[in-house]
Design a protein around this motif. Structure first.
Motif, PDB file in Angstrom:
ATOM      1  N   ARG A 112      27.703 124.278 -99.602  1.00 24.76           N
ATOM      2  CA  ARG A 112      27.067 125.269 -98.836  1.00 24.76           C
ATOM      3  C   ARG A 112      26.440 124.935 -97.967  1.00 24.76           C
ATOM      4  N   LEU A 113      25.328 123.537 -98.220  1.00 24.15           N
ATOM      5  CA  LEU A 113      25.295 122.686 -97.231  1.00 24.15           C
ATOM      6  C   LEU A 113      26.169 122.223 -95.736  1.00 24.15           C
ATOM      7  N   ARG A 114      27.178 121.675 -96.133  1.00 22.68           N
ATOM      8  CA  ARG A 114      27.725 121.316 -96.129  1.00 22.68           C
ATOM      9  C   ARG A 114      28.837 122.339 -94.516  1.00 22.68           C
ATOM     10  N   GLU A 115      28.318 123.959 -95.469  1.00 26.71           N
ATOM     11  CA  GLU A 115      28.866 125.258 -94.285  1.00 26.71           C
ATOM     12  C   GLU A 115      27.156 124.861 -92.757  1.00 26.71           C
ATOM     13  N   LEU A 116      26.230 124.792 -93.667  1.00 32.50           N
ATOM     14  CA  LEU A 116      25.300 125.042 -92.742  1.00 32.50           C
ATOM     15  C   LEU A 116      25.241 123.790 -91.653  1.00 32.50           C
ATOM     16  N   ALA A 117      26.059 122.284 -91.944  1.00 28.30           N
ATOM     17  CA  ALA A 117      26.067 120.624 -91.447  1.00 28.30           C
ATOM     18  C   ALA A 117      26.868 121.859 -90.172  1.00 28.30           C
ATOM     19  N   ALA A 118      28.517 121.638 -90.281  1.00 30.89           N
ATOM     20  CA  ALA A 118      29.243 122.415 -89.041  1.00 30.89           C
ATOM     21  C   ALA A 118      29.052 123.268 -89.095  1.00 30.89           C
ATOM     22  N   MET A 119      28.463 124.688 -89.234  1.00 27.35           N
ATOM     23  CA  MET A 119      27.391 125.098 -88.034  1.00 27.35           C
ATOM     24  C   MET A 119      25.781 124.719 -87.585  1.00 27.35           C
ATOM     25  N   TYR A 120      25.594 123.930 -87.690  1.00 27.83           N
ATOM     26  CA  TYR A 120      24.704 123.098 -86.780  1.00 27.83           C
ATOM     27  C   TYR A 120      24.772 122.309 -85.431  1.00 27.83           C
ATOM     28  N   GLY A 125      25.781 121.043 -81.310  1.00 32.29           N
ATOM     29  CA  GLY A 125      26.622 119.964 -80.754  1.00 32.29           C
ATOM     30  C   GLY A 125      26.893 118.870 -81.536  1.00 32.29           C
ATOM     31  N   SER A 126      26.881 117.592 -81.412  1.00 35.67           N
ATOM     32  CA  SER A 126      27.315 116.462 -82.070  1.00 35.67           C
ATOM     33  C   SER A 126      25.780 115.255 -82.346  1.00 35.67           C
ATOM     34  N   VAL A 127      25.342 115.874 -81.462  1.00 30.65           N
ATOM     35  CA  VAL A 127      24.257 114.789 -81.898  1.00 30.65           C
ATOM     36  C   VAL A 127      23.189 115.376 -82.811  1.00 30.65           C
ATOM     37  N   TRP A 128      23.918 116.757 -83.318  1.00 29.78           N
ATOM     38  CA  TRP A 128      23.337 117.353 -84.235  1.00 29.78           C
ATOM     39  C   TRP A 128      24.091 116.688 -85.243  1.00 29.78           C
ATOM     40  N   HIS A 129      24.932 116.469 -85.925  1.00 29.93           N
ATOM     41  CA  HIS A 129      25.542 116.011 -87.005  1.00 29.93           C
ATOM     42  C   HIS A 129      25.004 115.421 -88.451  1.00 29.93           C
ATOM     43  N   PHE A 130      25.864 115.702 -89.546  1.00 28.40           N
ATOM     44  CA  PHE A 130      24.618 115.991 -90.913  1.00 28.40           C
ATOM     45  C   PHE A 130      25.613 115.650 -91.747  1.00 28.40           C
ATOM     46  N   ASP A 131      25.893 114.392 -92.691  1.00 23.61           N
ATOM     47  CA  ASP A 131      26.292 114.573 -93.976  1.00 23.61           C
ATOM     48  C   ASP A 131      25.689 114.652 -94.387  1.00 23.61           C
ATOM     49  N   VAL A 132      26.168 115.037 -95.783  1.00 22.34           N
ATOM     50  CA  VAL A 132      25.640 115.779 -96.941  1.00 22.34           C
ATOM     51  C   VAL A 132      25.621 115.279 -98.203  1.00 22.34           C
ATOM     52  N   LYS A 133      24.452 114.814 -98.824  1.00 24.36           N
ATOM     53  CA  LYS A 133      24.390 113.480 -99.939  1.00 24.36           C
ATOM     54  C   LYS A 133      22.947 113.985-100.832  1.00 24.36           C
ATOM     55  N   ASP A 134      23.220 114.507-101.876  1.00 22.94           N
ATOM     56  CA  ASP A 134      21.635 114.353-102.716  1.00 22.94           C
ATOM     57  C   ASP A 134      20.955 116.253-102.252  1.00 22.94           C
ATOM     58  N   GLY A 135      22.242 116.685-101.935  1.00 23.05           N
ATOM     59  CA  GLY A 135      21.380 118.386-101.810  1.00 23.05           C
ATOM     60  C   GLY A 135      20.209 117.768-100.744  1.00 23.05           C
ATOM     61  N   ALA A 136      21.009 117.305 -99.796  1.00 28.37           N
ATOM     62  CA  ALA A 136      19.622 117.233 -98.317  1.00 28.37           C
ATOM     63  C   ALA A 136      20.794 116.710 -97.107  1.00 28.37           C
ATOM     64  N   PHE A 137      20.381 117.739 -96.108  1.00 26.94           N
ATOM     65  CA  PHE A 137      21.334 116.598 -95.005  1.00 26.94           C
ATOM     66  C   PHE A 137      20.811 114.941 -95.307  1.00 26.94           C
TER      67      PHE A 137
END
Length: 170
Positions: A112-120, A125-137
């Motif tokens: 779910r966090l990967r879905e939300l990270a893609a939506m962000y 924009g790409s400045v708000w790119h997040f990876d997902v690890k251990d239940g967090a951005f």
């Protein structure tokens, strides 16, 4: 995409022009989706309020935001998860202001966090790119916890004509 409908809608005549009608929740959802800045209100452990601007994503009938675990808003949520999120315009005679009241619930499912990270990233924009690890951005600023707020009560303050609509959710 279908969205959850309120269980009640009420136009408050005390704060509404006589010609005003209650706003439709279906019209509020795109405003929640498109708004770039929200203001999050939390309560400090000593009872004082704390308000801060942040970015949000509307998804699956909830607003999502992220924050570092040592930031004041997250520390406040450890004691009291009740929050208010507001967005709108800084104009007097046009637009709509929206207020969402609910409980901030931490999202820790990596899928779910990967879905939300893609939506962000799509929204901001790409400045708000997040990876997902251990239940967090995980981003340039380090790990960030993610919280979702499903509306329990929501308000719309329309400005032309003036009105106040309250939506209640089950």
């Amino acid at each position: 995409m279908a969205h959850k409908e309120p269980t009640s809608t009420h136009l408050d005549d005390r704060y509404s022009h006589p010609t005003a009608d209650a706003e439709n929740w279906a019209d509020a959802v795109p405003r929640l989706t498109e708004a770039e800045i929200f203001w999050l209100s939390t309560v400090r452990p000593d009872g004082r309020p704390h308000v801060t601007p942040l970015l949000t994503i509307w998804s699956r009938d909830a607003l999502y935001f992220s924050s570092g675990e040592r930031e004041r808003k997250v520390m406040n949520l450890q004691d009291n998860r009740e929050v208010v999120l507001t967005t709108g315009t800084n104009t007097l005679n046009e637009g709509h202001d929206l207020v969402i009241e609910g409980e901030a619930v931490q999202e820790s499912d990596d899928a779910r966090l990967r879905e939300l990270a893609a939506m962000y990233e799509r929204k901001y924009g790409s400045v708000w790119h997040f990876d997902v690890k251990d239940g967090a951005f995980v981003g340039a600023g380090g790990p960030a916890l993610v919280f979702g707020v499903t509306p329990r009560t929501a308000f719309c303050f329309a400005k032309s004509p003036y009105s106040q609509t309250r939506w209640q959710f089950a």
